[in-house]
Design a protein around this motif. Structure first.
Motif, PDB file in Angstrom:
ATOM      1  N   LYS A   7      14.670  71.143  85.502  1.00  0.00           N
ATOM      2  CA  LYS A   7      15.176  71.981  84.417  1.00  0.00           C
ATOM      3  C   LYS A   7      14.400  73.274  84.273  1.00  0.00           C
ATOM      4  CE  LYS A   7      17.798  68.914  81.610  1.00  0.00           C
ATOM      5  NZ  LYS A   7      17.736  67.889  80.589  1.00  0.00           N
ATOM      6  N   LEU A   8      13.210  73.351  84.882  1.00  0.00           N
ATOM      7  CA  LEU A   8      12.472  74.611  84.915  1.00  0.00           C
ATOM      8  C   LEU A   8      13.268  75.567  85.778  1.00  0.00           C
ATOM      9  CD1 LEU A   8       8.704  73.760  85.392  1.00  0.00           C
ATOM     10  CD2 LEU A   8       9.801  74.796  83.420  1.00  0.00           C
ATOM     11  N   ASN A   9      13.634  76.684  85.208  1.00  0.00           N
ATOM     12  CA  ASN A   9      14.536  77.571  85.917  1.00  0.00           C
ATOM     13  C   ASN A   9      13.782  78.649  86.688  1.00  0.00           C
ATOM     14  OD1 ASN A   9      16.725  79.267  86.603  1.00  0.00           O
ATOM     15  ND2 ASN A   9      17.850  78.320  84.909  1.00  0.00           N
ATOM     16  N   LYS A  10      14.101  78.751  87.969  1.00  0.00           N
ATOM     17  CA  LYS A  10      13.442  79.743  88.821  1.00  0.00           C
ATOM     18  C   LYS A  10      13.669  81.166  88.304  1.00  0.00           C
ATOM     19  CE  LYS A  10      11.859  78.000  93.019  1.00  0.00           C
ATOM     20  NZ  LYS A  10      10.966  77.035  92.362  1.00  0.00           N
ATOM     21  N   ALA A  11      14.830  81.360  87.675  1.00  0.00           N
ATOM     22  CA  ALA A  11      15.166  82.700  87.198  1.00  0.00           C
ATOM     23  C   ALA A  11      14.185  83.213  86.149  1.00  0.00           C
ATOM     24  CB  ALA A  11      16.578  82.696  86.616  1.00  0.00           C
ATOM     25  N   PHE A  12      13.512  82.272  85.481  1.00  0.00           N
ATOM     26  CA  PHE A  12      12.594  82.697  84.417  1.00  0.00           C
ATOM     27  C   PHE A  12      11.134  82.649  84.850  1.00  0.00           C
ATOM     28  CE2 PHE A  12      16.060  80.442  81.958  1.00  0.00           C
ATOM     29  CZ  PHE A  12      16.764  81.604  81.723  1.00  0.00           C
ATOM     30  N   GLU A  13      10.897  82.541  86.150  1.00  0.00           N
ATOM     31  CA  GLU A  13       9.519  82.318  86.556  1.00  0.00           C
ATOM     32  C   GLU A  13       8.608  83.516  86.323  1.00  0.00           C
ATOM     33  OE1 GLU A  13       9.081  80.527  90.419  1.00  0.00           O
ATOM     34  OE2 GLU A  13       9.183  78.583  89.404  1.00  0.00           O
ATOM     35  N   SER A  14       9.148  84.710  86.452  1.00  0.00           N
ATOM     36  CA  SER A  14       8.253  85.860  86.286  1.00  0.00           C
ATOM     37  C   SER A  14       7.947  86.103  84.806  1.00  0.00           C
ATOM     38  CB  SER A  14       8.865  87.110  86.920  1.00  0.00           C
ATOM     39  OG  SER A  14       9.417  87.937  85.938  1.00  0.00           O
ATOM     40  N   LYS A  35      22.888  86.932  87.492  1.00  0.00           N
ATOM     41  CA  LYS A  35      22.943  85.473  87.346  1.00  0.00           C
ATOM     42  C   LYS A  35      23.770  85.065  86.129  1.00  0.00           C
ATOM     43  CE  LYS A  35      18.726  83.956  89.637  1.00  0.00           C
ATOM     44  NZ  LYS A  35      18.270  85.171  90.312  1.00  0.00           N
ATOM     45  N   GLY A  36      24.272  86.064  85.392  1.00  0.00           N
ATOM     46  CA  GLY A  36      25.106  85.760  84.226  1.00  0.00           C
ATOM     47  C   GLY A  36      24.315  85.281  83.025  1.00  0.00           C
ATOM     48  N   ARG A  81      21.278  81.541  77.081  1.00  0.00           N
ATOM     49  CA  ARG A  81      20.632  80.916  75.921  1.00  0.00           C
ATOM     50  C   ARG A  81      20.361  79.430  76.199  1.00  0.00           C
ATOM     51  NH1 ARG A  81      19.871  82.221  70.638  1.00  0.00           N
ATOM     52  NH2 ARG A  81      20.859  84.243  70.904  1.00  0.00           N
ATOM     53  N   ASN A  82      21.373  78.736  76.676  1.00  0.00           N
ATOM     54  CA  ASN A  82      21.202  77.298  76.942  1.00  0.00           C
ATOM     55  C   ASN A  82      20.135  77.040  77.989  1.00  0.00           C
ATOM     56  OD1 ASN A  82      23.191  76.675  75.126  1.00  0.00           O
ATOM     57  ND2 ASN A  82      24.833  76.674  76.669  1.00  0.00           N
ATOM     58  N   LEU A  83      20.180  77.823  79.078  1.00  0.00           N
ATOM     59  CA  LEU A  83      19.209  77.612  80.157  1.00  0.00           C
ATOM     60  C   LEU A  83      17.793  77.931  79.700  1.00  0.00           C
ATOM     61  CD1 LEU A  83      21.142  78.941  83.293  1.00  0.00           C
ATOM     62  CD2 LEU A  83      20.624  76.572  82.682  1.00  0.00           C
ATOM     63  N   PHE A  84      17.662  78.956  78.867  1.00  0.00           N
ATOM     64  CA  PHE A  84      16.321  79.323  78.410  1.00  0.00           C
ATOM     65  C   PHE A  84      15.752  78.249  77.483  1.00  0.00           C
ATOM     66  CE2 PHE A  84      13.162  81.982  76.090  1.00  0.00           C
ATOM     67  CZ  PHE A  84      12.423  82.370  77.199  1.00  0.00           C
ATOM     68  N   VAL A  85      16.616  77.708  76.607  1.00  0.00           N
ATOM     69  CA  VAL A  85      16.172  76.612  75.724  1.00  0.00           C
ATOM     70  C   VAL A  85      15.714  75.424  76.569  1.00  0.00           C
ATOM     71  CG1 VAL A  85      16.957  74.905  74.031  1.00  0.00           C
ATOM     72  CG2 VAL A  85      17.541  77.309  73.724  1.00  0.00           C
ATOM     73  N   GLN A  86      16.511  75.115  77.609  1.00  0.00           N
ATOM     74  CA  GLN A  86      16.123  74.016  78.504  1.00  0.00           C
ATOM     75  C   GLN A  86      14.791  74.299  79.183  1.00  0.00           C
ATOM     76  OE1 GLN A  86      19.143  73.116  81.394  1.00  0.00           O
ATOM     77  NE2 GLN A  86      20.618  72.450  79.834  1.00  0.00           N
TER      78      GLN A  86
END
Lengths: 98, 210
Positions: free
Chosen positions: A7-14, A56-57, A81-86
Motif C-alpha cells: 500500500k506504500l505508493n511509489k508515486a509518493f516516495e519523493s 498518474k491521475g 486522495r484515497n491513495l494518499f490516505v492509504q
C-alpha cells in the motif's frame, strides 16, 4: 506485512511529492506560486513533479486568466486522495509494527 | 531501524506541511500581550473621560446643556480608534517578527484566508455599533463589540491556532454578560480586550514560542 508494504505508493516516495500531496489534502485549489513558496523549490523542479502526479491521475490541473496573467491551480483527485490516505496509514502501521 | 526513522520523518513532514499550508502560524503570543496592555491603558483613559462627563453634568441645567454622553462621545470614539490602530499595529509587528524568525512569509494565502474570515463579522459589528450610537442606544455598545469580536475570532479560529477559537468563545460569553449587566460595560470591555488578550497571549507564547 507484505500487504501493508504494497500500500506504500511509489508515486509518493519523493519528499517533494509528499509535500505537494500534503498541501493539497488540506486545501482546495492551490496555485503554482503558493506551492512553490511552501516547498521552496525551483519552477522546473516543481513543474516536473506536478506533471508526474497529474499523469498518474492523482491531481487535477486548471488554467485561468487573472487579468492577462495566466494562473495554474491544482487540486487533489478522488483517486489521489484515497491513495494518499492509504499511504499515510501504511506508514503509520509500519512504524507501529516494528 | 533506519528506514523506520525515515518513515517517522516522512509523517512528520506531511503533518508539518499540512499545518503550514492551512493555518496562519505567524500569530505571536506577544501580539496578544501587547494588544491587551494597549487596551488596558485605553480603558483607564476611557474611565477618566467618562468621569469628566459626570463632573460636568448639572441636572439643574439639564435642558440647556447637551447630554453628557454626546459630549464625551467624540473623545471616546477617537480613543477607541487609536486603541484599535495601536493594538493592530503591535500585533502586526510581533507577527512580522515571528514570521521572519521562522522564515515564513507574512503575506500568503493563509493570511488572506484568516483576514477575510476575521473581517466579515468584524465589519458587520462596526456598522451595527454605529447604528446603535446613531439611535442613542449606547447601553449595548460594550456588549455588541465583545459579541461581534468573539464571533469574528471563532470564525477565524479555524485558520490559525486553536486557542483563538476559545478566546472567541470567552469574548462572546463576556459580551452576553455585558448585555445583562449594562452598567458595567467598561469593566467587561477591560476584561475582554485587556485581561483576556494578555492571558491568551501568555498561554500561546509559552506553548509555541519557547
Amino acid at each position: 506485512m507484505k500487504e501493508i508494504i504494497s500500500k506504500l505508493n511509489k508515486a509518493f516516495e519523493s519528499r517533494i511529492r509528499l509535500g505537494i500531496m500534503s498541501v493539497m489534502m488540506v486545501n482546495d485549489w492551490v496555485d503554482f506560486n503558493t506551492l512553490k513558496q511552501l516547498l521552496d523549490i525551483t519552477d522546473g523542479n516543481l513543474a516536473s513533479h506536478l506533471k508526474a502526479l497529474e499523469d498518474k491521475g492523482l491531481i487535477k490541473m486548471k488554467k485561468q486568466f487573472i487579468g492577462r496573467k495566466p494562473r495554474t491551480s491544482y487540486q487533489v483527485s478522488e483517486t489521489g486522495r484515497n491513495l494518499f490516505v492509504q499511504h499515510i496509514e501504511a506508514l503509520e502501521s509500519l512504524i507501529n509494527n516494528q | 531501524m533506519d528506514t523506520n526513522s525515515k518513515k517517522i520523518q516522512d509523517l512528520k513532514e506531511i503533518k508539518d506541511m499540512m499545518e503550514r499550508s492551512s493555518r496562519f502560524l505567524s500569530l505571536s503570543g506577544l501580539s496578544g500581550i501587547s494588544a491587551g496592555i494597549i487596551a488596558l491603558i485605553g480603558a483607564v483613559i476611557a474611565y477618566f473621560i467618562m468621569d469628566m462627563g459626570k463632573i460636568e453634568y448639572h441636572p439643574y441645567f439639564y435642558l440647556l446643556q447637551p447630554l453628557p454622553f454626546e459630549r464625551i462621545l467624540f473623545p471616546l470614539l477617537i480613543l477607541g480608534i487609536s486603541v484599535v490602530i495601536l493594538a493592530l499595529g503591535s500585533a502586526l509587528f510581533f507577527s512580522w517578527r515571528k514570521a521572519r524568525k521562522h522564515d515564513l512569509s507574512l503575506w500568503n494565502h493563509t493570511t488572506r484566508r484568516l483576514l477575510s474570515h476575521l473581517f466579515i463579522p468584524l465589519i458587520t459589528g462596526v456598522f451595527f455599533i454605529l447604528i446603535l450610537i446613531d439611535r442613542n442606544d449606547e447601553t449595548l455598545v460594550a456588549s455588541a463589540t465583545l459579541i461581534f469580536y468573539g464571533l469574528a475570532l471563532v470564525n477565524a479560529g479555524k485558520y490559525t491556532f486553536g486557542e483563538i477559537h476559545y478566546l472567541g468563545i470567552s469574548e462572546i460569553i463576556l459580551g452576553i454578560l455585558a448585555g445583562i449587566f449594562v452598567h458595567y460595560g467598561l469593566i467587561f470591555w477591560t476584561i475582554g480586550f485587556g485581561v483576556l488578550h494578555i492571558l491568551y497571549g501568555f498561554v500561546m507564547y509559552y506553548r509555541y514560542e519557547r
